[in-house]
Each structure stands twice: as structure tokens, then as C-alpha cells.
Motif scaffolding. Structure first.
Motif, PDB file in Angstrom:
ATOM      1  N   ILE A   8       0.836  -1.199   0.000  1.00  0.00           N
ATOM      2  CA  ILE A   8       0.000   0.000   0.000  1.00  0.00           C
ATOM      3  C   ILE A   8       0.873   1.253   0.000  1.00  0.00           C
ATOM      4  N   TYR A   9       0.313   2.317  -0.545  1.00  0.00           N
ATOM      5  CA  TYR A   9       1.048   3.575  -0.716  1.00  0.00           C
ATOM      6  C   TYR A   9       0.026   4.696  -0.822  1.00  0.00           C
ATOM      7  N   ARG A  10       0.524   5.894  -0.867  1.00  0.00           N
ATOM      8  CA  ARG A  10      -0.332   7.082  -0.894  1.00  0.00           C
ATOM      9  C   ARG A  10      -1.431   6.978  -1.956  1.00  0.00           C
ATOM     10  N   ALA A  11      -2.681   7.239  -1.509  1.00  0.00           N
ATOM     11  CA  ALA A  11      -3.838   7.283  -2.405  1.00  0.00           C
ATOM     12  C   ALA A  11      -4.007   6.009  -3.225  1.00  0.00           C
ATOM     13  N   PHE A  12      -3.771   4.844  -2.592  1.00  0.00           N
ATOM     14  CA  PHE A  12      -4.013   3.595  -3.308  1.00  0.00           C
ATOM     15  C   PHE A  12      -5.516   3.327  -3.358  1.00  0.00           C
ATOM     16  N   CYS A  13      -5.937   2.526  -4.317  1.00  0.00           N
ATOM     17  CA  CYS A  13      -7.358   2.261  -4.535  1.00  0.00           C
ATOM     18  C   CYS A  13      -7.748   0.910  -3.945  1.00  0.00           C
ATOM     19  N   MET A  14      -8.572   0.935  -2.911  1.00  0.00           N
ATOM     20  CA  MET A  14      -9.034  -0.304  -2.295  1.00  0.00           C
ATOM     21  C   MET A  14     -10.032  -1.050  -3.179  1.00  0.00           C
ATOM     22  N   GLN A  15     -10.865  -0.294  -3.875  1.00  0.00           N
ATOM     23  CA  GLN A  15     -11.950  -0.908  -4.636  1.00  0.00           C
ATOM     24  C   GLN A  15     -11.456  -1.936  -5.651  1.00  0.00           C
ATOM     25  N   GLU A  16     -10.342  -1.632  -6.308  1.00  0.00           N
ATOM     26  CA  GLU A  16      -9.868  -2.495  -7.389  1.00  0.00           C
ATOM     27  C   GLU A  16      -9.330  -3.838  -6.914  1.00  0.00           C
ATOM     28  N   ILE A  17      -9.019  -3.946  -5.631  1.00  0.00           N
ATOM     29  CA  ILE A  17      -8.507  -5.224  -5.111  1.00  0.00           C
ATOM     30  C   ILE A  17      -9.449  -5.851  -4.089  1.00  0.00           C
ATOM     31  N   SER A  18     -10.581  -5.201  -3.796  1.00  0.00           N
ATOM     32  CA  SER A  18     -11.445  -5.664  -2.708  1.00  0.00           C
ATOM     33  C   SER A  18     -12.069  -7.030  -2.987  1.00  0.00           C
ATOM     34  N   CYS A  19     -12.452  -7.304  -4.240  1.00  0.00           N
ATOM     35  CA  CYS A  19     -12.992  -8.629  -4.565  1.00  0.00           C
ATOM     36  C   CYS A  19     -11.947  -9.701  -4.279  1.00  0.00           C
ATOM     37  N   LEU A  20     -10.740  -9.442  -4.720  1.00  0.00           N
ATOM     38  CA  LEU A  20      -9.663 -10.415  -4.551  1.00  0.00           C
ATOM     39  C   LEU A  20      -9.315 -10.630  -3.085  1.00  0.00           C
ATOM     40  N   THR A  21      -9.055  -9.561  -2.352  1.00  0.00           N
ATOM     41  CA  THR A  21      -8.616  -9.713  -0.967  1.00  0.00           C
ATOM     42  C   THR A  21      -9.726 -10.272  -0.081  1.00  0.00           C
TER      43      THR A  21
END
Length: 224
Positions: A8-21
Motif C-alpha cells: 500500500i502507498y499514498r492514495a491507493f485504490c481499495m476498490q480495485e482489489i477488494s474482490c480479490l482480498t
């Protein structure tokens, strides 16, 4: 079972990986969230996330997957050398699956992990032109590209991204697990070019003028 690391890093997008994680954790795969340091990280969506470890504390022998979420402010992340130093540790670790979505492949490119490798992502074409390390000739107008141990994906293909990564770990999920998949990814859908502020201002002014002076142009859409 080895763990999955999420970078993770500044202003990363959770939505794009939420299905996977979400599904990885739900099916018993442990997750480690790592960052350049242990300070809280603000997501693109406005959430504050506290990493478990900083990069230097992560033991690569404990993981078999690294996930890179999209980045809203990639130049700021890119200039932080700690990101690239961390990724450089993966150059000789083909045993670890690397899955990067949206603009995050830019970090892989800067770290030398995309050299002579096909990839995709949600890039403005001008960005690819201006960043020599991205090797534009290797960019593919595809929603997802899998080559050896590296998977890259366009941000809109987050469902396909999740399914493919899960399949690599023998989790057999139905194709509709995350909702309907896009059936036809045209090149137009995967091509992005920048529009200048002058062009945007021009169109906003022109649109306002048309609505005022030529309302008949909009009557059908209003009735619809």
C-alpha cells in the motif's frame, strides 16, 4: 499455506482489489499489509489504513503472492525510492506471484520487473510515451495480461483480475462470483488520452451555450 502481501502507498485504490482480498481471506489465505513505513496510509476513497509491516520487515520466504492496488497519485509514489527498492527484491523471485492492477504496473516498470514483458493497465497513452522504462511497445490493449509469474490488469477488469489470481492458487470460483464479466473489451475501451484544461473549458462553455440557444437538441434526451 503461505501468505499474501498487499503493498500500500499514498492514495491507493481499495476498490480495485477488494474482490480479490475479500475472497482470499474468506477462503483462509492470510494477508499481510505492508508499506514504506508503519505510518497510516490514506486511500483514494478516504479510508485510513494502518500497515502490519514496513517493507524491510517483510520476509519474502513467507509469501507466495504480492498484490499492488491502483494509484491515484502515482508520480508521488514513484519518486519514493523505498517503493522501488522493495520491488527490486522480487527480481529473482519467480516463485512469488505478482498481481498489479490499474496504474500500479508503473511501479513494476520503474523497478525493472516489466523489462521485455507484455503488460497492460489503465494508462494514458501520453504517460507511456513519456516514461521510457514502461517500454510502450510491450503494452497490450487487453483487460488482463498474464506472463509467467506477473499478472497486470486494467482497473475496470477487477473481477477478471480477482478470478485469475484466485485460480493461480487453485481456488475454483464460478465466473459470476463477483458479478457479470465484460464480454467484449474493445481497444477503444482500453485506450485513454489526456484532454487539456483548455479543451475541457471549451466544451463546458460550448455545451452551456447549446443548452441555452438550442434546447431542441436536448429535448429527446430529457424526455427519455
Amino acid at each position: 499455506m503461505k501468505k499474501t502481501a498487499v503493498m500500500i502507498y499514498r492514495a491507493f485504490c481499495m476498490q480495485e482489489i477488494s474482490c480479490l482480498t475479500d475472497w482470499m481471506v474468506g477462503l483462509g489465505k492470510l494477508m499481510i499489509v505492508c508499506a514504506a513505513d508503519r505510518n497510516p496510509v490514506k486511500t483514494e476513497e478516504g479510508f485510513t489504513v494502518l500497515p502490519d509491516l514496513c517493507y524491510e520487515e517483510l520476509d519474502l520466504d513467507e509469501i507466495d503472492c504480492l498484490i499492488l492496488p491502483g494509484i491515484a497519485e502515482f508520480p508521488e509514489v514513484l519518486k519514493d525510492r523505498r517503493q522501488l527498492d522493495f520491488l527490486a527484491r522480487f527480481k529473482d523471485r519467480s516463485d512469488i506471484l505478482i498481481a498489479a492492477i490499474s496504474v500500479s504496473p508503473v511501479l513494476l516498470g520503474a523497478a525493472g520487473l516489466l523489462e521485455n514483458r507484455a503488460y497492460c493497465g489503465g494508462f494514458y497513452q501520453e504517460v507511456l510515451e513519456d516514461l521510457p522504462f514502461m517500454q510502450k511497445a510491450n503494452f497490450r490493449f487487453e483487460p488482463i495480461v498474464e506472463q509467467d509469474h506477473i499478472i497486470t490488469a486494467f482497473g475496470g477488469a477487477f473481477r477478471e483480475f480477482a478470478l485469475l489470481v484466485m485460480q493461480r492458487f487453485d481456488f475454483d470460483l464460478p465466473k459470476n462470483t463477483f458479478g457479470p464479466l465484460e464480454e467484449h473489451w474493445s481497444k477503444d475501451k482500453l485506450t485513454f488520452t489526456m484532454e487539456s484544461e483548455a479543451e475541457r473549458n471549451y466544451w463546458e462553455t460550448a455545451l452551456a451555450m447549446l443548452k441555452h440557444e438550442c434546447p431542441q437538441f436536448f429535448e429527446l434526451s430529457d424526455k427519455a
